[in-house]
Design a protein around this motif. Sequence first.
Motif, PDB file in Angstrom:
ATOM      1  N   ASP A  37      -5.869 -13.723 -49.150  1.00 42.01           N
ATOM      2  CA  ASP A  37      -6.799 -12.836 -48.189  1.00 42.01           C
ATOM      3  C   ASP A  37      -6.019 -11.396 -48.391  1.00 42.01           C
ATOM      4  O   ASP A  37      -7.016 -10.380 -48.260  1.00 42.01           O
ATOM      5  N   VAL A  38      -4.806 -11.248 -48.440  1.00 38.39           N
ATOM      6  CA  VAL A  38      -4.419  -9.848 -48.802  1.00 38.39           C
ATOM      7  C   VAL A  38      -4.912  -9.265 -50.041  1.00 38.39           C
ATOM      8  O   VAL A  38      -5.261  -7.934 -50.221  1.00 38.39           O
ATOM      9  N   ALA A  39      -4.752 -10.041 -51.206  1.00 39.66           N
ATOM     10  CA  ALA A  39      -5.236  -9.640 -52.366  1.00 39.66           C
ATOM     11  C   ALA A  39      -6.643  -9.097 -52.318  1.00 39.66           C
ATOM     12  O   ALA A  39      -7.047  -8.049 -52.823  1.00 39.66           O
ATOM     13  N   HIS A  40      -7.361  -9.894 -51.762  1.00 42.23           N
ATOM     14  CA  HIS A  40      -8.991  -9.505 -51.531  1.00 42.23           C
ATOM     15  C   HIS A  40      -9.118  -8.164 -50.796  1.00 42.23           C
ATOM     16  O   HIS A  40      -9.690  -7.345 -51.248  1.00 42.23           O
ATOM     17  N   THR A  41      -8.419  -8.234 -49.635  1.00 34.28           N
ATOM     18  CA  THR A  41      -8.521  -6.834 -48.854  1.00 34.28           C
ATOM     19  C   THR A  41      -7.991  -5.726 -49.767  1.00 34.28           C
ATOM     20  O   THR A  41      -8.726  -4.449 -49.883  1.00 34.28           O
ATOM     21  N   LEU A  42      -6.834  -6.162 -50.551  1.00 30.00           N
ATOM     22  CA  LEU A  42      -6.438  -4.628 -51.463  1.00 30.00           C
ATOM     23  C   LEU A  42      -7.467  -4.390 -52.610  1.00 30.00           C
ATOM     24  O   LEU A  42      -7.590  -3.308 -52.871  1.00 30.00           O
ATOM     25  N   CYS A  43      -7.886  -5.508 -53.150  1.00 27.30           N
ATOM     26  CA  CYS A  43      -9.110  -5.219 -54.154  1.00 27.30           C
ATOM     27  C   CYS A  43     -10.420  -4.483 -53.626  1.00 27.30           C
ATOM     28  O   CYS A  43     -11.134  -3.451 -54.004  1.00 27.30           O
ATOM     29  N   VAL A  44     -10.825  -4.762 -52.328  1.00 29.22           N
ATOM     30  CA  VAL A  44     -11.769  -4.133 -51.706  1.00 29.22           C
ATOM     31  C   VAL A  44     -11.351  -2.765 -51.278  1.00 29.22           C
ATOM     32  O   VAL A  44     -12.121  -1.698 -51.534  1.00 29.22           O
ATOM     33  N   SER A  45     -10.344  -2.478 -50.798  1.00 28.38           N
ATOM     34  CA  SER A  45      -9.725  -1.304 -50.440  1.00 28.38           C
ATOM     35  C   SER A  45      -9.658  -0.300 -51.715  1.00 28.38           C
ATOM     36  O   SER A  45      -9.765   0.957 -51.362  1.00 28.38           O
ATOM     37  N   THR A  46      -9.140  -0.789 -52.706  1.00 24.37           N
ATOM     38  CA  THR A  46      -8.964   0.179 -54.039  1.00 24.37           C
ATOM     39  C   THR A  46     -10.210   0.199 -54.960  1.00 24.37           C
ATOM     40  O   THR A  46     -10.214   0.711 -55.821  1.00 24.37           O
ATOM     41  N   GLY A  47     -11.432  -0.603 -54.640  1.00 19.45           N
ATOM     42  CA  GLY A  47     -12.437  -0.877 -55.495  1.00 19.45           C
ATOM     43  C   GLY A  47     -12.105  -1.334 -56.819  1.00 19.45           C
ATOM     44  O   GLY A  47     -12.546  -0.850 -57.869  1.00 19.45           O
ATOM     45  N   THR A  48     -11.183  -2.600 -56.849  1.00 24.11           N
ATOM     46  CA  THR A  48     -10.781  -3.111 -58.219  1.00 24.11           C
ATOM     47  C   THR A  48     -11.297  -4.501 -58.085  1.00 24.11           C
ATOM     48  O   THR A  48     -11.743  -5.137 -56.964  1.00 24.11           O
ATOM     49  N   ARG A  49     -11.157  -5.425 -59.147  1.00 26.74           N
ATOM     50  CA  ARG A  49     -11.610  -6.596 -59.076  1.00 26.74           C
ATOM     51  C   ARG A  49     -10.422  -7.702 -59.311  1.00 26.74           C
ATOM     52  O   ARG A  49     -10.683  -8.778 -58.970  1.00 26.74           O
ATOM     53  N   ASP A  50      -9.134  -7.189 -59.270  1.00 26.65           N
ATOM     54  CA  ASP A  50      -8.112  -8.232 -59.540  1.00 26.65           C
ATOM     55  C   ASP A  50      -6.755  -7.595 -58.975  1.00 26.65           C
ATOM     56  O   ASP A  50      -6.682  -6.473 -58.781  1.00 26.65           O
ATOM     57  N   VAL A  51      -5.943  -8.593 -58.264  1.00 30.99           N
ATOM     58  CA  VAL A  51      -4.792  -8.120 -57.794  1.00 30.99           C
ATOM     59  C   VAL A  51      -3.915  -7.232 -58.450  1.00 30.99           C
ATOM     60  O   VAL A  51      -3.462  -6.040 -57.788  1.00 30.99           O
ATOM     61  N   ASP A  52      -3.644  -7.411 -59.612  1.00 27.09           N
ATOM     62  CA  ASP A  52      -2.812  -6.371 -60.237  1.00 27.09           C
ATOM     63  C   ASP A  52      -3.247  -5.086 -60.406  1.00 27.09           C
ATOM     64  O   ASP A  52      -2.357  -4.191 -60.219  1.00 27.09           O
ATOM     65  N   ALA A  53      -4.532  -5.074 -60.611  1.00 25.87           N
ATOM     66  CA  ALA A  53      -5.176  -3.669 -60.735  1.00 25.87           C
ATOM     67  C   ALA A  53      -5.221  -2.760 -59.197  1.00 25.87           C
ATOM     68  O   ALA A  53      -4.946  -1.798 -59.114  1.00 25.87           O
ATOM     69  N   ALA A  54      -5.294  -3.724 -58.412  1.00 31.98           N
ATOM     70  CA  ALA A  54      -5.202  -3.426 -57.035  1.00 31.98           C
ATOM     71  C   ALA A  54      -3.977  -2.776 -56.476  1.00 31.98           C
ATOM     72  O   ALA A  54      -3.832  -1.818 -55.851  1.00 31.98           O
ATOM     73  N   LEU A  55      -3.052  -3.486 -56.992  1.00 31.80           N
ATOM     74  CA  LEU A  55      -1.573  -3.014 -56.540  1.00 31.80           C
ATOM     75  C   LEU A  55      -1.305  -1.765 -57.501  1.00 31.80           C
ATOM     76  O   LEU A  55      -0.739  -0.744 -56.588  1.00 31.80           O
ATOM     77  N   ILE A  56      -1.672  -1.651 -58.514  1.00 29.32           N
ATOM     78  CA  ILE A  56      -1.423  -0.376 -59.262  1.00 29.32           C
ATOM     79  C   ILE A  56      -2.117   0.865 -58.639  1.00 29.32           C
ATOM     80  O   ILE A  56      -1.640   1.892 -58.440  1.00 29.32           O
ATOM     81  N   ALA A  57      -3.390   0.637 -58.326  1.00 23.82           N
ATOM     82  CA  ALA A  57      -4.445   1.442 -57.856  1.00 23.82           C
ATOM     83  C   ALA A  57      -3.832   1.924 -56.089  1.00 23.82           C
ATOM     84  O   ALA A  57      -3.645   3.126 -55.979  1.00 23.82           O
ATOM     85  N   ALA A  58      -3.292   0.961 -55.517  1.00 21.37           N
ATOM     86  CA  ALA A  58      -2.803   1.201 -54.255  1.00 21.37           C
ATOM     87  C   ALA A  58      -1.613   2.147 -54.249  1.00 21.37           C
ATOM     88  O   ALA A  58      -1.183   2.989 -53.437  1.00 21.37           O
ATOM     89  N   ARG A  59      -0.657   1.589 -54.990  1.00 20.85           N
ATOM     90  CA  ARG A  59       0.598   2.398 -55.467  1.00 20.85           C
ATOM     91  C   ARG A  59       0.265   4.010 -55.623  1.00 20.85           C
ATOM     92  O   ARG A  59       1.052   4.812 -55.570  1.00 20.85           O
ATOM     93  N   HIS A  60      -0.726   3.956 -56.692  1.00 21.28           N
ATOM     94  CA  HIS A  60      -1.141   5.355 -57.183  1.00 21.28           C
ATOM     95  C   HIS A  60      -1.599   6.191 -56.045  1.00 21.28           C
ATOM     96  O   HIS A  60      -1.343   7.608 -55.764  1.00 21.28           O
ATOM     97  N   GLN A  61      -2.407   5.558 -54.910  1.00 23.31           N
ATOM     98  CA  GLN A  61      -2.893   6.405 -53.928  1.00 23.31           C
ATOM     99  C   GLN A  61      -1.927   6.658 -52.859  1.00 23.31           C
ATOM    100  O   GLN A  61      -2.046   7.614 -51.808  1.00 23.31           O
ATOM    101  N   LEU A  62      -0.654   6.169 -52.745  1.00 24.72           N
ATOM    102  CA  LEU A  62       0.377   6.208 -51.720  1.00 24.72           C
ATOM    103  C   LEU A  62       1.122   7.713 -52.168  1.00 24.72           C
ATOM    104  O   LEU A  62       1.237   8.014 -53.294  1.00 24.72           O
TER     105      LEU A  62
END
Length: 66
Positions: A37-62
């Motif tokens: 669930d959290v991975a999906h929310t991260l992907c939607v929030s960052t516009g990515t398709r997998d959790v690893d990319a979402a985590l990188i994108a989220a950290r970059h936006q912080l």
Amino acid sequence: MLRAHPAVLLELVEEYEVLELLHARQGRDEVRRRMDDVAHTLCVSTGTRDVDAALIAARHQLPAPA
């Protein structure tokens, strides 16, 4: 593109990291479901398709720590 608020991203990243540790230690189904669930929310929030990319994108936006 809309961007998630940094506080929301930080909370999601931290929650995912904690759940990842719990899953590694316990391997429980409910932890895995919440991780998904959290991975999906991260992907939607960052516009990515997998959790690893979402985590990188989220950290970059912080914002950088002071």
